[in-house]
Design a protein around this motif. Structure first.
Motif, PDB file in Angstrom:
ATOM      1  N   PRO A 141       0.813  -1.240   0.000  1.00  0.00           N
ATOM      2  CA  PRO A 141       0.000   0.000   0.000  1.00  0.00           C
ATOM      3  C   PRO A 141       0.837   1.277   0.000  1.00  0.00           C
ATOM      4  O   PRO A 141       0.379   2.315  -0.485  1.00  0.00           O
ATOM      5  N   ALA A 142       2.057   1.223   0.517  1.00  0.00           N
ATOM      6  CA  ALA A 142       2.877   2.436   0.614  1.00  0.00           C
ATOM      7  C   ALA A 142       3.652   2.737  -0.668  1.00  0.00           C
ATOM      8  O   ALA A 142       4.381   3.727  -0.735  1.00  0.00           O
ATOM      9  N   ARG A 143       3.481   1.895  -1.694  1.00  0.00           N
ATOM     10  CA  ARG A 143       4.181   2.139  -2.964  1.00  0.00           C
ATOM     11  C   ARG A 143       3.865   3.540  -3.491  1.00  0.00           C
ATOM     12  O   ARG A 143       2.705   3.942  -3.537  1.00  0.00           O
ATOM     13  N   LEU A 144       4.868   4.274  -3.913  1.00  0.00           N
ATOM     14  CA  LEU A 144       4.638   5.645  -4.405  1.00  0.00           C
ATOM     15  C   LEU A 144       4.153   5.634  -5.847  1.00  0.00           C
ATOM     16  O   LEU A 144       4.652   4.878  -6.686  1.00  0.00           O
ATOM     17  N   ILE A 145       3.193   6.484  -6.132  1.00  0.00           N
ATOM     18  CA  ILE A 145       2.644   6.622  -7.481  1.00  0.00           C
ATOM     19  C   ILE A 145       2.483   8.111  -7.789  1.00  0.00           C
ATOM     20  O   ILE A 145       2.022   8.877  -6.954  1.00  0.00           O
ATOM     21  N   LEU A 146       2.904   8.476  -8.980  1.00  0.00           N
ATOM     22  CA  LEU A 146       3.064   9.881  -9.338  1.00  0.00           C
ATOM     23  C   LEU A 146       2.166  10.192 -10.543  1.00  0.00           C
ATOM     24  O   LEU A 146       2.183   9.441 -11.524  1.00  0.00           O
ATOM     25  N   PHE A 147       1.389  11.226 -10.435  1.00  0.00           N
ATOM     26  CA  PHE A 147       0.516  11.653 -11.528  1.00  0.00           C
ATOM     27  C   PHE A 147       1.083  12.952 -12.094  1.00  0.00           C
ATOM     28  O   PHE A 147       1.143  13.961 -11.378  1.00  0.00           O
ATOM     29  N   ALA A 148       1.479  12.924 -13.345  1.00  0.00           N
ATOM     30  CA  ALA A 148       2.090  14.105 -13.961  1.00  0.00           C
ATOM     31  C   ALA A 148       1.243  14.517 -15.151  1.00  0.00           C
ATOM     32  O   ALA A 148       1.163  13.810 -16.149  1.00  0.00           O
ATOM     33  N   ARG A 149       0.605  15.669 -15.026  1.00  0.00           N
ATOM     34  CA  ARG A 149      -0.313  16.123 -16.068  1.00  0.00           C
ATOM     35  C   ARG A 149       0.313  17.271 -16.849  1.00  0.00           C
ATOM     36  O   ARG A 149       0.841  18.209 -16.272  1.00  0.00           O
ATOM     37  N   ALA A 150       0.274  17.171 -18.184  1.00  0.00           N
ATOM     38  CA  ALA A 150       0.668  18.282 -19.062  1.00  0.00           C
ATOM     39  C   ALA A 150       2.049  18.832 -18.705  1.00  0.00           C
ATOM     40  O   ALA A 150       2.242  20.051 -18.616  1.00  0.00           O
ATOM     41  N   VAL A 151       2.989  17.924 -18.533  1.00  0.00           N
ATOM     42  CA  VAL A 151       4.329  18.328 -18.096  1.00  0.00           C
ATOM     43  C   VAL A 151       4.962  19.325 -19.066  1.00  0.00           C
ATOM     44  O   VAL A 151       4.839  19.186 -20.275  1.00  0.00           O
ATOM     45  N   SER A 152       5.580  20.324 -18.532  1.00  0.00           N
ATOM     46  CA  SER A 152       6.326  21.372 -19.252  1.00  0.00           C
ATOM     47  C   SER A 152       5.415  22.382 -19.946  1.00  0.00           C
ATOM     48  O   SER A 152       5.883  23.221 -20.695  1.00  0.00           O
ATOM     49  N   THR A 153       4.105  22.298 -19.686  1.00  0.00           N
ATOM     50  CA  THR A 153       3.174  23.303 -20.223  1.00  0.00           C
ATOM     51  C   THR A 153       2.649  24.155 -19.057  1.00  0.00           C
ATOM     52  O   THR A 153       2.833  23.802 -17.895  1.00  0.00           O
ATOM     53  N   PRO A 154       1.934  25.247 -19.384  1.00  0.00           N
ATOM     54  CA  PRO A 154       1.365  26.073 -18.295  1.00  0.00           C
ATOM     55  C   PRO A 154       0.363  25.304 -17.438  1.00  0.00           C
ATOM     56  O   PRO A 154       0.091  25.703 -16.305  1.00  0.00           O
ATOM     57  N   ASP A 155      -0.200  24.210 -17.959  1.00  0.00           N
ATOM     58  CA  ASP A 155      -1.170  23.413 -17.202  1.00  0.00           C
ATOM     59  C   ASP A 155      -0.520  22.333 -16.348  1.00  0.00           C
ATOM     60  O   ASP A 155      -1.216  21.488 -15.777  1.00  0.00           O
ATOM     61  N   GLU A 156       0.794  22.317 -16.272  1.00  0.00           N
ATOM     62  CA  GLU A 156       1.485  21.244 -15.537  1.00  0.00           C
ATOM     63  C   GLU A 156       0.992  21.112 -14.102  1.00  0.00           C
ATOM     64  O   GLU A 156       0.823  22.103 -13.391  1.00  0.00           O
ATOM     65  N   ARG A 157       0.791  19.857 -13.701  1.00  0.00           N
ATOM     66  CA  ARG A 157       0.389  19.579 -12.322  1.00  0.00           C
ATOM     67  C   ARG A 157       0.939  18.209 -11.961  1.00  0.00           C
ATOM     68  O   ARG A 157       0.665  17.224 -12.650  1.00  0.00           O
ATOM     69  N   ILE A 158       1.727  18.153 -10.914  1.00  0.00           N
ATOM     70  CA  ILE A 158       2.351  16.887 -10.538  1.00  0.00           C
ATOM     71  C   ILE A 158       2.045  16.591  -9.085  1.00  0.00           C
ATOM     72  O   ILE A 158       2.201  17.461  -8.222  1.00  0.00           O
ATOM     73  N   SER A 159       1.588  15.374  -8.814  1.00  0.00           N
ATOM     74  CA  SER A 159       1.399  15.008  -7.411  1.00  0.00           C
ATOM     75  C   SER A 159       1.832  13.572  -7.192  1.00  0.00           C
ATOM     76  O   SER A 159       1.709  12.726  -8.075  1.00  0.00           O
ATOM     77  N   THR A 160       2.348  13.328  -6.008  1.00  0.00           N
ATOM     78  CA  THR A 160       2.801  11.989  -5.646  1.00  0.00           C
ATOM     79  C   THR A 160       2.010  11.543  -4.426  1.00  0.00           C
ATOM     80  O   THR A 160       1.894  12.292  -3.451  1.00  0.00           O
TER      81      THR A 160
END
Lengths: 245, 245
Positions: free
Chosen positions: A187-206
């Motif tokens: 359950p503690a495995r890390l998972i990263l959501f990276a949206r629209a990387v390198s654009t103005p809409d970029e959003r990254i969460s882990t």
């Protein structure tokens, strides 16, 4: 008059990630073909014809490019990211295989920064050890194949990058992907959501696998699942280079 | 005076594959650190100190970069290819984890064209479907882990890219890798040896698994193994985008 076809990777979005090789090819082109939002990234100029087309017409687009090259045009097929990673390069070779009369076409494939590498760089180094890349879309393969690959990737200890994790037409599959991951990983495995990387809409969460929800991904997201050693240091996420014997 | 550390990917060799973002970072740097042949790719100029170091001192190099940044220097750690793929980014975060007093350092990771993507582009599109990347070196992991991953990758139907397939200090492991692949895959499976891609020494050849010999790889080679659908079209090698149900 000798035409050619070049398949060029535009990288994930920022112009600062477009290689000089790709910029030079675009400067020599007479025609640019590709999916509408990618063609929109190419600046119009005299002597250049833009041919935007819809998604899911990859083979038609590749065939048209081969035909234009036969007529002496200099054609760039634009892909997001890297053209060889779930993008237009394979489609071009499929079209070439189906068109024996075009097999002498002058073809070049120009690599680009693919989304998982741009996302990994923004987050730290989650792909710093052995990893795999899986296209979660079942447009071109059965979902059972996705499931088989997920289980082997998890059991092999690979970090994983997922392309096309979720779309409006298949909202439920990513739910199933998370279920499979929960069966295979802690359950503690890390998972990263990276949206629209390198654009103005970029959003990254882990988050941890336990905390992950299907809504964290959409069609502009690349998802990275760490291996069992992936961890945080400050605001960063990284996978160590070593595996203890 | 605020220092920083940037880990920058120089790509596989050609300057035409260095992103504008990396070029800009090098132009702002006061110090460049890295493995000797990579630092040699950076042009000397006034105000820039080059710190070439030997292989296998990654943690020392990363620690030195963090210390220089604390003193107000603008430090670029150069990696070949992409810094997040079997390269310096993970080493930097390992050093950061070990140095709590440096955790506020201004750090950026700049992606680059990693060798497998450049090699794939030269050959066609052998990574056009799900694939994995495996570091065959056992410097930092036991060989049993390499074997486990190879078997899962093959059974999962992944194409595979191998980094560091063979070196003078471990000439026999790649022989064993080929044996494992022959146990798991059919003899006609395509395997591609790409040496020094995008440099004047570039040499690319594609053979079947049956024809492959250990001597086809050296430390400058990236090896790509297709999946069972990977095939030739003319002089190109590609993996189709679809899997039949």
């Amino acid at each position: 008059m000798s035409g050619w076809v070049t398949v060029a990777g535009l990288g994930p979005g920022s112009e600062a990630l477009v290689t000089p090789e790709v910029t030079a090819a675009l400067a020599e082109a007479t025609d640019v073909v590709g999916y509408i939002p990618y063609v929109a990234r190419v600046a119009p100029r005299d002597g250049l014809t833009l041919h935007p087309s819809d998604n899911r017409v990859e083979l038609d687009r590749a065939g048209a490019a081969l035909q234009m090259a036969a007529e002496g045009r200099r054609v760039v097929i634009v892909s997001s990211g890297d053209p060889g990673v779930f993008a237009m390069a394979s489609a071009l070779f499929e079209a070439l295989e189906a068109s024996p009369n075009h097999q002498a076409t002058d073809i070049r494939i120009l690599p680009g920064i693919t989304a998982m590498l741009a996302a990994a760089a923004r987050a730290g180094a989650p792909l710093g050890h052995d990893f795999c890349a899986i296209n979660l879309s079942d447009n071109l393969k059965p979902f059972s194949e996705v499931e088989r690959r997920l289980r082997h990737a998890a059991r092999g200890g690979f970090a994983m990058a997922f392309y096309n994790p979720r779309s409006a037409s298949r909202p439920h599959q990513f739910t199933r992907v998370l279920e499979i991951l929960r069966e295979e990983c802690e359950p503690a495995r890390l998972i990263l959501f990276a949206r629209a990387v390198s654009t103005p809409d970029e959003r990254i969460s882990t988050v941890t696998l336990e905390e992950a929800t299907p809504e964290m991904a959409d069609m502009r997201t690349v998802v990275i699942v760490g291996n069992e050693a992936t961890r945080r240091v400050g605001t960063w996420v990284y996978t160590p280079r070593s595996v203890a014997p």
